[in-house]
Design an enzyme around this catalytic site. Structure first.
Site, short mmCIF file in Angstrom:
data_model
loop_
_atom_site.label_atom_id
_atom_site.label_comp_id
_atom_site.label_asym_id
_atom_site.label_seq_id
_atom_site.Cartn_x
_atom_site.Cartn_y
_atom_site.Cartn_z
N ASN A 199 0.65 -1.09 0.04
CA ASN A 199 0.07 0.12 -0.05
C ASN A 199 0.94 1.14 -0.09
OD1 ASN A 199 0.92 0.26 2.56
ND2 ASN A 199 -1.01 0.33 3.61
N SER B 270 9.40 -11.56 14.20
CA SER B 270 10.63 -10.62 14.67
C SER B 270 11.08 -11.40 15.92
CB SER B 270 10.18 -9.43 14.90
OG SER B 270 11.15 -8.75 15.87
N TYR C 112 4.13 -3.52 19.00
CA TYR C 112 4.54 -4.09 17.78
C TYR C 112 5.01 -5.64 17.91
CZ TYR C 112 8.03 -5.70 14.40
OH TYR C 112 8.81 -6.14 13.56
N LYS D 28 3.23 -9.20 16.26
CA LYS D 28 3.86 -10.12 15.50
C LYS D 28 3.34 -11.64 16.22
CE LYS D 28 5.47 -8.07 12.43
NZ LYS D 28 5.26 -8.21 11.26
N PHE E 194 16.41 -11.67 13.20
CA PHE E 194 16.77 -10.83 14.15
C PHE E 194 17.22 -9.40 13.67
CE2 PHE E 194 17.88 -13.51 17.92
CZ PHE E 194 17.06 -14.64 17.65
N ASN F 255 17.07 2.42 15.00
CA ASN F 255 17.69 1.39 14.85
C ASN F 255 19.28 1.67 14.72
OD1 ASN F 255 15.57 -0.26 14.97
ND2 ASN F 255 15.77 -1.26 12.99
N ARG G 158 24.09 -7.60 19.59
CA ARG G 158 22.77 -7.82 18.75
C ARG G 158 23.18 -8.83 17.56
NH1 ARG G 158 20.97 -5.80 22.30
NH2 ARG G 158 19.34 -4.49 22.59
N ASP H 34 15.71 -1.98 26.87
CA ASP H 34 16.82 -2.68 26.18
C ASP H 34 17.18 -3.94 26.82
OD1 ASP H 34 17.22 -1.79 23.79
OD2 ASP H 34 18.90 -0.53 23.66
P1 NAD Z 1 9.38 -1.81 5.62
O1 NAD Z 1 8.55 -0.63 6.24
O2 NAD Z 1 10.22 -1.30 4.45
O3 NAD Z 1 8.37 -2.73 4.48
C1 NAD Z 1 6.95 -3.07 5.06
C2 NAD Z 1 6.22 -2.88 3.73
O4 NAD Z 1 4.90 -2.98 3.90
C3 NAD Z 1 6.22 -1.35 3.21
O5 NAD Z 1 6.39 -1.12 1.90
C4 NAD Z 1 4.76 -0.80 3.53
O6 NAD Z 1 4.52 0.22 2.72
C5 NAD Z 1 4.00 -1.97 3.22
N1 NAD Z 1 2.53 -2.12 4.28
C6 NAD Z 1 2.64 -1.78 5.57
N2 NAD Z 1 1.28 -1.98 5.88
C7 NAD Z 1 0.64 -2.47 4.54
C8 NAD Z 1 -0.73 -2.69 4.62
N3 NAD Z 1 -1.67 -2.47 5.48
N4 NAD Z 1 -1.10 -3.22 3.16
C9 NAD Z 1 0.13 -3.26 2.27
N5 NAD Z 1 1.17 -2.90 2.60
C10 NAD Z 1 1.52 -2.53 3.62
O7 NAD Z 1 9.82 -3.07 6.69
P2 NAD Z 1 10.61 -4.06 6.51
O8 NAD Z 1 11.91 -3.79 7.26
O9 NAD Z 1 10.89 -4.42 5.02
O10 NAD Z 1 9.84 -5.23 7.27
C11 NAD Z 1 9.00 -6.35 6.60
C12 NAD Z 1 8.46 -7.20 7.65
O11 NAD Z 1 9.60 -7.74 8.58
C13 NAD Z 1 7.58 -6.29 8.69
O12 NAD Z 1 6.47 -7.11 8.84
C14 NAD Z 1 8.54 -6.20 9.90
O13 NAD Z 1 7.62 -6.14 11.12
C15 NAD Z 1 9.49 -7.55 9.73
N6 NAD Z 1 10.56 -7.48 10.59
C16 NAD Z 1 11.43 -6.35 9.91
C17 NAD Z 1 12.65 -6.32 10.83
C18 NAD Z 1 13.61 -5.15 10.57
O14 NAD Z 1 14.44 -4.89 11.39
N7 NAD Z 1 13.49 -4.65 9.27
C19 NAD Z 1 12.78 -7.08 11.76
C20 NAD Z 1 12.11 -8.03 12.16
C21 NAD Z 1 10.94 -8.22 11.59
C1 UD1 Z 2 15.13 -3.06 17.76
C2 UD1 Z 2 13.80 -2.78 18.13
C3 UD1 Z 2 12.90 -3.92 17.78
C4 UD1 Z 2 13.04 -4.31 16.48
C5 UD1 Z 2 14.62 -4.68 16.43
C6 UD1 Z 2 15.04 -5.16 14.88
C7 UD1 Z 2 13.71 -1.04 19.96
C8 UD1 Z 2 13.94 -0.69 21.49
N1 UD1 Z 2 13.85 -2.28 19.59
O1 UD1 Z 2 15.77 -3.79 18.51
O2 UD1 Z 2 11.70 -3.62 18.19
O3 UD1 Z 2 12.58 -5.53 16.34
O4 UD1 Z 2 15.19 -3.35 16.36
O5 UD1 Z 2 14.81 -3.99 13.72
O6 UD1 Z 2 13.92 -0.07 19.03
N2 UD1 Z 2 21.79 1.59 19.83
C9 UD1 Z 2 22.67 2.53 20.35
N3 UD1 Z 2 22.53 3.88 19.85
C10 UD1 Z 2 21.70 3.98 18.63
C11 UD1 Z 2 20.76 3.26 18.27
C12 UD1 Z 2 20.95 1.88 19.01
O7 UD1 Z 2 23.74 2.37 21.03
O8 UD1 Z 2 21.54 5.11 18.19
C13 UD1 Z 2 21.93 0.29 20.41
C14 UD1 Z 2 20.85 -0.31 21.17
O9 UD1 Z 2 20.91 0.19 22.46
C15 UD1 Z 2 21.15 -1.79 20.97
C16 UD1 Z 2 21.97 -2.00 19.66
O10 UD1 Z 2 22.40 -0.63 19.21
O11 UD1 Z 2 22.23 -2.33 21.86
C17 UD1 Z 2 20.80 -2.26 18.55
O12 UD1 Z 2 19.67 -1.35 18.46
P1 UD1 Z 2 18.65 -1.54 17.53
O13 UD1 Z 2 19.20 -1.31 16.33
O14 UD1 Z 2 17.67 -0.44 17.80
O15 UD1 Z 2 18.12 -3.24 17.60
P2 UD1 Z 2 17.29 -3.73 18.74
O16 UD1 Z 2 17.70 -3.12 20.03
O17 UD1 Z 2 17.82 -5.41 18.68
#
Ligand code: NAD
Ligand code: UD1
Length: 354
Positions: free
Chosen positions: A39, A131, A155, A159, A184, A205, A237, A305
């Site tokens: 979307n 996730s 969030y 999931k 991860f 992140n 991580r 965290d």
């Molecule tokens: P992203 O935001 O880049 O991609 C998600 C996509 O879904 C986007 O393009 C958005 O426009 C689309 N979207 C959202 N709601 C929608 C809806 N109602 N209908 C149709 N499209 C919709 O995120 P991503 O990093 O590519 O993540 C993809 C999936 O992986 C997500 O479900 C996220 O929760 C999961 N995930 C991501 C991470 C990460 O760190 N990136 C970690 C763990 C899990």
């Molecule tokens: C984060 C999200 C989690 C998501 C995951 C994967 C939070 C609290 N959690 O977790 O929901 O599923 O990413 O995308 O946001 N850090 C710094 N400085 C920064 C940013 C991060 O020191 O500016 C540190 C954090 O404290 C952590 C590590 O870097 O120790 C990784 O952080 P991040 O990338 O946010 O990942 P997660 O904590 O695993």
């Protein structure tokens, strides 16, 4: 007659979905054709053009919301689909704390909608983007899939709720083959630099935050806590290259489509490398990948965290024969290349130059 399978990818224009599409369409994987939906609430349709450019093919794209059941139904009336990779969703943990209903509606109700329409079209091969945050704060590492799920924010709970719904569906109807993949910390980008994670004004992140410092948009990286019980006091991580995440989906599809597995097609797997890196490890590796210093300051710990979080990656290797292949240096170099080529994300101008 072609015996290629057709895979519907939701969230296909997003960070992970776009890399999955590229991997499905890759030269060495002529097994699949792909239909992309999104979307575009957190992405650009230009990502689809980039995927086509990398794959040198066409990718049918539909701007459909997974909450729109009739649009999904129309799509599936006009396209045969063998399996679905469901990446669409909202993913910002902080945002979910202030907008829990939006996260529930989009991630949980949206997934339930999608599943209902799929069931009505007898499409029962399904892979879900989950996730590692479903584990909450782990009591031991490496984290196995059997660890308790103690999701501690809207969030992560969204999931987990979808995972639970999928488990209930699998119990009631054995025709479903459901793969849950718990990512991860995905990072990096396709090595072409054509697709990657959209830059956010205020990323939370780590790696996108480091990019802002490396590119001069932010003066220093705040390190959230240097007094954890880790090798250097900073949080640890499991960072995994997004192309490795993508290849795991292709391995998961192969598993689901393999007749030898027809009696045990459901699985829940960690997608990680099994290796933890500290914030300082990442800063050092990124600095050498981009050739720039990454100044940092030490700040208070981020609320809720966890000190150390990394996967036990053995189950995915055992079941799918898949392992992450790319290391941290490659992740940082690829992430930086994407940023340098696309400092503002996807733009029309860039696309015309393709
Ligand atoms: P992203 O935001 O880049 O991609 C998600 C996509 O879904 C986007 O393009 C958005 O426009 C689309 N979207 C959202 N709601 C929608 C809806 N109602 N209908 C149709 N499209 C919709 O995120 P991503 O990093 O590519 O993540 C993809 C999936 O992986 C997500 O479900 C996220 O929760 C999961 N995930 C991501 C991470 C990460 O760190 N990136 C970690 C763990 C899990
Ligand atoms: C984060 C999200 C989690 C998501 C995951 C994967 C939070 C609290 N959690 O977790 O929901 O599923 O990413 O995308 O946001 N850090 C710094 N400085 C920064 C940013 C991060 O020191 O500016 C540190 C954090 O404290 C952590 C590590 O870097 O120790 C990784 O952080 P991040 O990338 O946010 O990942 P997660 O904590 O695993």
């Amino acid at each position: 007659m072609s015996n290629r399978k057709t895979i519907l990818v939701t969230g296909a224009a997003g960070y992970i979905g776009s890399h999955i599409c590229v991997e499905l369409l890759a030269e060495n994987s002529k097994k699949y054709q792909v239909i992309a939906i999104d979307n575009l609430c957190n992405s650009s349709a230009l990502a689809i053009q980039r995927i086509e450019k990398i794959s040198q093919g066409t990718l049918p794209f539909y701007a459909i919301d997974i909450c729109d059941r009739s649009a999904l139904d129309r799509l599936l009336k006009s396209h045969h689909v063998d399996a679905v990779i469901h990446c669409a969703g909202l993913k910002v943990m902080n945002e979910s704390l202030t907008q829990p209903l939006r996260y529930f509606e989009n991630n949980v109700v949206g997934s339930a909608n999608l599943l209902q329409v799929l069931a009505s079209h007898n499409i029962k091969n399904f892979i879900f983007s989950s996730s590692a945050s479903v584990y909450g704060t782990p009591s031991t590492v490496p984290i196995r899939e059997s660890a308790p799920c103690l999701a501690n924010n809207p969030y992560s709970r969204s999931k987990l709720m979808v995972e639970q719904l999928l488990a209930d569906i699998a119990l009631t109807d054995p025709a479903w083959a459901i793969g849950v993949l718990r990512y991860f910390n995905p990072a990096g980008a396709h090595d072409s630099g054509l697709i990657g994670e959209l830059p956010h004004q205020k990323p939370t992140n780590l790696i996108p935050s480091i990019v802002r410092v490396a590119s001069g948009q932010q003066s220093a990286l705040p390190i959230f806590g240097d007094d954890y019980s880790t090798s250097d006091g900073t949080g640890v991580r499991d960072y995994i290259h997004v192309m490795d995440v993508a290849s795991a989906h292709v391995a998961a599809l192969a598993y689901i489509f393999n007749d030898a597995n027809k009696d045990a097609r459901g699985f829940t797997l960690n997608l990680g490398t099994g290796q933890g890196y500290s914030v300082l490890d990442i800063i050092r590796t990124f600095a050498s990948a981009c050739g720039r210093a990454i100044p940092y300051t030490t700040e208070a710990r981020r609320p809720s965290d966890t000190a150390i979080c990394y996967a036990d990656a053995w189950q995915a290797a055992r079941l799918l024969g898949w392992r992450a292949e790319r290391g941290l240096a490659e992740m940082c170099a690829d992430h930086w290349r994407w940023h340098m080529k696309n400092p503002s994300g996807y733009t029309d101008g860039d696309c015309k130059r393709l």
